[in-house]
Design a protein around this motif. Sequence first.
Motif, short mmCIF file in Angstrom:
data_model
loop_
_atom_site.label_atom_id
_atom_site.label_comp_id
_atom_site.label_asym_id
_atom_site.label_seq_id
_atom_site.Cartn_x
_atom_site.Cartn_y
_atom_site.Cartn_z
N GLY A 21 0.81 -1.22 0.00
CA GLY A 21 0.00 0.00 0.00
C GLY A 21 0.84 1.27 0.00
N TYR A 22 1.83 1.32 0.90
CA TYR A 22 2.68 2.52 0.95
C TYR A 22 3.45 2.72 -0.35
N GLY A 24 2.65 1.77 -3.28
CA GLY A 24 1.67 2.16 -4.29
C GLY A 24 1.32 3.63 -4.19
N LEU A 25 1.12 4.11 -2.95
CA LEU A 25 0.80 5.52 -2.74
C LEU A 25 1.96 6.41 -3.17
N VAL A 26 3.18 5.98 -2.85
CA VAL A 26 4.36 6.76 -3.25
C VAL A 26 4.44 6.86 -4.77
N TRP A 27 4.15 5.76 -5.46
CA TRP A 27 4.19 5.76 -6.91
C TRP A 27 3.16 6.73 -7.49
N VAL A 28 1.95 6.71 -6.94
CA VAL A 28 0.90 7.61 -7.44
C VAL A 28 1.31 9.07 -7.23
N ARG A 29 1.80 9.39 -6.04
CA ARG A 29 2.19 10.77 -5.76
C ARG A 29 3.37 11.19 -6.62
N ARG A 191 9.24 12.74 -5.47
CA ARG A 191 8.24 13.53 -4.75
C ARG A 191 8.91 14.56 -3.84
N TRP A 287 6.53 5.19 7.60
CA TRP A 287 6.09 4.03 6.82
C TRP A 287 7.25 3.21 6.30
#
Length: 376
Positions: A21-22, A24-29, A191, A287
Amino acid sequence: MLLFAGTAVAALSAIGLIWLGYPGLVWVRSRLAGRPLRADAGWRPTVSVVLATRDHASAIETRVHDLLATAYPAALLEVVVALDAEGAQTTPAALVIADPRVRVVVGDRPGGKAATLNAGVRGATGELLVLADVAQRFEPTTIPALVAELADSRAGAVSGALDLGPGTGRWSPVRAYWTLEKWLRFHEARRHSSIGVTGAVYATRRTLWPVIPAGTILDDVYVPMALVLQGWRVGFTYAAIARDVRVIGLSAEQQRKARTLTGNLQLVQLLPAILTAANPVRAAFVWHKLARLTTPIWLLVAVVAGAPWLITQLMTWTPAQQLALGALLLLALSIPPIRRRVLGPLVWGLGMQVAVVRALRNAAGGRWAVWQKPSV
């Protein structure tokens, strides 16, 4: 039984959130709001490579010659060999390196990586510092790639990429881990900042070097996080490659992992501001570096809660179905490729959880003197 099943699912979900999950969120941001550093391959400041070591003379000499073989202009490069004040396997007089660009210094007492690095940096004259270890080899383009990333005025440090080399199997769990780790650091850096750098291949500005407290376990997390707290960014580039010449076994990786995880917990004590709003990447640090330490707890909960439910489900099967399942499992594990790809990761995974438990025990007891040369 629904309670047991729900608890097991919740524990497995927590593990998935941490490890999938973490990222994945980093990739999106990173994709939606990335601000990558602007590299400039034409920037040519002076560079000091600092090699902090306690290795024997022949290993150091081989590594220094490798560093001098860089594609970076020779007139702008120097190598500072810093020998650990305690436990070094050689002396300055024993090193035979006939090149005026090489300088040898002795690290500060009480010894250790941090004190040795501090002495090496004091002996450096370059505008930029490149930090290296003996056990790797640089590509000729590694130093130029690190320098190019630091051309961006926002960059305080930049990490290169560790390659485990051909000696570590293609399907090795440690290779899979490092593939994920590099990917994650790349997107964190897009990011804002990579959470930590690779100690075997990173660079920073000499004027920004923080004097590392003696006994610090992870200079490669302390230095970048100290810079982030001062408002700098920490980059990552796949173009700066350090190839490990060792074959990493389970015992050595477990030992290394216990040390680095202990170092993450020590860092909270050394840089308490890292958990405050003063840290622009506080959530990422929690995280990436701290949440992972809870993995053994979630695994234990999943096993304890899931076992009764699984046994109950199997008891509803007929004896023939149970025998068929057992025979199928035995048949699958009798095939060497399947056995290696199933049991290998399982053994590695359990070994890494043991390393986490050791790190938590070290932190609870305030045992920070955990550095030792890994046996591979």
